[in-house]
Design a protein around this motif. Sequence first.
Motif, mmCIF file in Angstrom:
data_model
loop_
_atom_site.group_PDB
_atom_site.id
_atom_site.type_symbol
_atom_site.label_atom_id
_atom_site.label_comp_id
_atom_site.label_asym_id
_atom_site.label_seq_id
_atom_site.Cartn_x
_atom_site.Cartn_y
_atom_site.Cartn_z
ATOM 1 N N GLY A 1 57.290 31.805 39.573
ATOM 2 C CA GLY A 1 57.996 30.583 39.956
ATOM 3 C C GLY A 1 57.554 30.089 41.308
ATOM 4 N N LEU A 2 57.390 31.019 42.251
ATOM 5 C CA LEU A 2 56.950 30.633 43.590
ATOM 6 C C LEU A 2 55.504 30.130 43.577
ATOM 7 N N LYS A 3 54.706 30.715 42.726
ATOM 8 C CA LYS A 3 53.317 30.260 42.604
ATOM 9 C C LYS A 3 53.285 28.816 42.107
ATOM 10 N N CYS A 4 54.161 28.523 41.150
ATOM 11 C CA CYS A 4 54.251 27.158 40.629
ATOM 12 C C CYS A 4 54.701 26.195 41.728
ATOM 13 N N VAL A 5 55.705 26.634 42.532
ATOM 14 C CA VAL A 5 56.200 25.808 43.637
ATOM 15 C C VAL A 5 55.092 25.564 44.650
ATOM 16 N N LYS A 6 54.306 26.587 44.917
ATOM 17 C CA LYS A 6 53.205 26.468 45.874
ATOM 18 C C LYS A 6 52.228 25.364 45.456
ATOM 19 N N TYR A 7 51.826 25.388 44.206
ATOM 20 C CA TYR A 7 50.856 24.398 43.734
ATOM 21 C C TYR A 7 51.480 23.012 43.600
ATOM 22 N N LEU A 8 52.758 22.976 43.246
ATOM 23 C CA LEU A 8 53.454 21.687 43.190
ATOM 24 C C LEU A 8 53.531 21.060 44.577
ATOM 25 N N LEU A 9 53.828 21.888 45.570
ATOM 26 C CA LEU A 9 53.918 21.391 46.949
ATOM 27 C C LEU A 9 52.552 20.928 47.436
ATOM 28 N N PHE A 10 51.522 21.681 47.101
ATOM 29 C CA PHE A 10 50.168 21.288 47.505
ATOM 30 C C PHE A 10 49.785 19.958 46.852
ATOM 31 N N PHE A 11 50.052 19.841 45.549
ATOM 32 C CA PHE A 11 49.737 18.596 44.837
ATOM 33 C C PHE A 11 50.548 17.434 45.398
ATOM 34 N N PHE A 12 51.830 17.666 45.654
ATOM 35 C CA PHE A 12 52.692 16.637 46.227
ATOM 36 C C PHE A 12 52.134 16.131 47.557
ATOM 37 N N ASN A 13 51.705 17.065 48.399
ATOM 38 C CA ASN A 13 51.200 16.676 49.718
ATOM 39 C C ASN A 13 49.864 15.967 49.646
ATOM 40 N N PHE A 14 49.070 16.293 48.636
ATOM 41 C CA PHE A 14 47.818 15.575 48.460
ATOM 42 C C PHE A 14 48.104 14.111 48.116
ATOM 43 N N ILE A 15 49.072 13.895 47.205
ATOM 44 C CA ILE A 15 49.482 12.533 46.862
ATOM 45 C C ILE A 15 50.091 11.849 48.087
ATOM 46 N N PHE A 16 50.893 12.601 48.821
ATOM 47 C CA PHE A 16 51.538 12.088 50.033
ATOM 48 C C PHE A 16 50.487 11.681 51.064
ATOM 49 N N TRP A 17 49.431 12.487 51.175
ATOM 50 C CA TRP A 17 48.322 12.189 52.091
ATOM 51 C C TRP A 17 47.652 10.878 51.701
ATOM 52 N N LEU A 18 47.439 10.686 50.384
ATOM 53 C CA LEU A 18 46.852 9.441 49.909
ATOM 54 C C LEU A 18 47.767 8.248 50.198
ATOM 55 N N CYS A 19 49.089 8.462 50.083
ATOM 56 C CA CYS A 19 50.052 7.390 50.394
ATOM 57 C C CYS A 19 49.968 6.992 51.866
ATOM 58 N N GLY A 20 49.830 7.990 52.736
ATOM 59 C CA GLY A 20 49.693 7.701 54.160
ATOM 60 C C GLY A 20 48.435 6.900 54.441
ATOM 61 N N LEU A 21 47.343 7.286 53.789
ATOM 62 C CA LEU A 21 46.090 6.562 53.936
ATOM 63 C C LEU A 21 46.232 5.128 53.431
ATOM 64 N N ALA A 22 46.936 4.973 52.301
ATOM 65 C CA ALA A 22 47.150 3.646 51.728
ATOM 66 C C ALA A 22 47.990 2.774 52.661
ATOM 67 N N LEU A 23 49.007 3.360 53.281
ATOM 68 C CA LEU A 23 49.845 2.607 54.218
ATOM 69 C C LEU A 23 49.036 2.108 55.409
ATOM 70 N N ILE A 24 48.128 2.952 55.894
ATOM 71 C CA ILE A 24 47.285 2.548 57.019
ATOM 72 C C ILE A 24 46.428 1.339 56.631
ATOM 73 N N VAL A 25 45.815 1.418 55.442
ATOM 74 C CA VAL A 25 44.964 0.321 54.965
ATOM 75 C C VAL A 25 45.782 -0.948 54.761
ATOM 76 N N VAL A 26 46.960 -0.818 54.106
ATOM 77 C CA VAL A 26 47.818 -1.983 53.863
ATOM 78 C C VAL A 26 48.287 -2.600 55.172
ATOM 79 N N GLY A 27 48.673 -1.757 56.119
ATOM 80 C CA GLY A 27 49.122 -2.266 57.413
ATOM 81 C C GLY A 27 48.043 -3.063 58.125
ATOM 82 N N ILE A 28 46.800 -2.565 58.069
ATOM 83 C CA ILE A 28 45.684 -3.274 58.692
ATOM 84 C C ILE A 28 45.434 -4.603 57.997
ATOM 85 N N LEU A 29 45.485 -4.596 56.647
ATOM 86 C CA LEU A 29 45.266 -5.826 55.891
ATOM 87 C C LEU A 29 46.345 -6.862 56.173
ATOM 88 N N VAL A 30 47.605 -6.416 56.261
ATOM 89 C CA VAL A 30 48.709 -7.342 56.550
ATOM 90 C C VAL A 30 48.583 -7.900 57.957
#
Length: 239
Positions: free
Chosen positions: A6-35
């Motif tokens: 169960g913890l192994k599953c949580v570990k990979y879920l958290l890693f995947f979540f943060n990768f998506i979260f990292w992409l969201c942060g990058l997207a916000l930076i790009v959108v902010g610059i464009l706006v």
Amino acid sequence: MAVEGGLKCVKYLLFFFNFIFWLCGLALIVVGILVQVALHNTLVISDAATSAAPIVVIVVGVVIFFIAFFGCCGAWKENYCMVTMFAVLLTLIIIVEVAAAIAGYVFRNKLSAVVQEGLSEMMKRYNTTEEFKKAVDELQQEWKCCGVNSSSDWRDFKPDGNSVPESCCVNVTANCGNGAMTNPVKVYQKGCHDAVEALLKKNILWVIVAALVIAFLQIMGIVFACLLMRGIRSGYEVM
């Protein structure tokens, strides 16, 4: 073994979540610059609060970018301190996002006055620079409107008090607005205020909804982080 799995599953879920979260942060930076660039190319709204909005988006994007880095590294290396730091920082970001959503909702109620002031200022400065003239003409042609609240707002445009810019005309031709201010066949009678306000309100509403959805996903990230922290602290090895 069940707990470890169960913890192994949580570990990979958290890693995947943060990768998506990292992409969201990058997207916000790009959108902010464009706006920010877009705001410099339009003169409809010159209010300082709206000009600062894209800067806030960029800052939040940068913060999210680094928070996601903490989360990814902490999850992959099973580092208790990094995962804890991630959870704390993510909580602070959620608070900021909820506050921003509330501020955006409150700003919607003041939007009408801001649009009224911005459009009125543009009309006053219509003949001062080519930049203002082009901005107003494009606005009126795109939204098929004339003036702020009606075509009568252009009564000071020419000495006759009955002329409007050519961009107000249904069919734009040379001098088509001369003496045609109140002629619905030749000139649009509806003002641009309502159209601009409706567009901005719609965009603000989508931003509010997006902020709340992202905040919900971040709460899930905090839950995963807390579960992983608990497992690490309890001495279980997550492979």
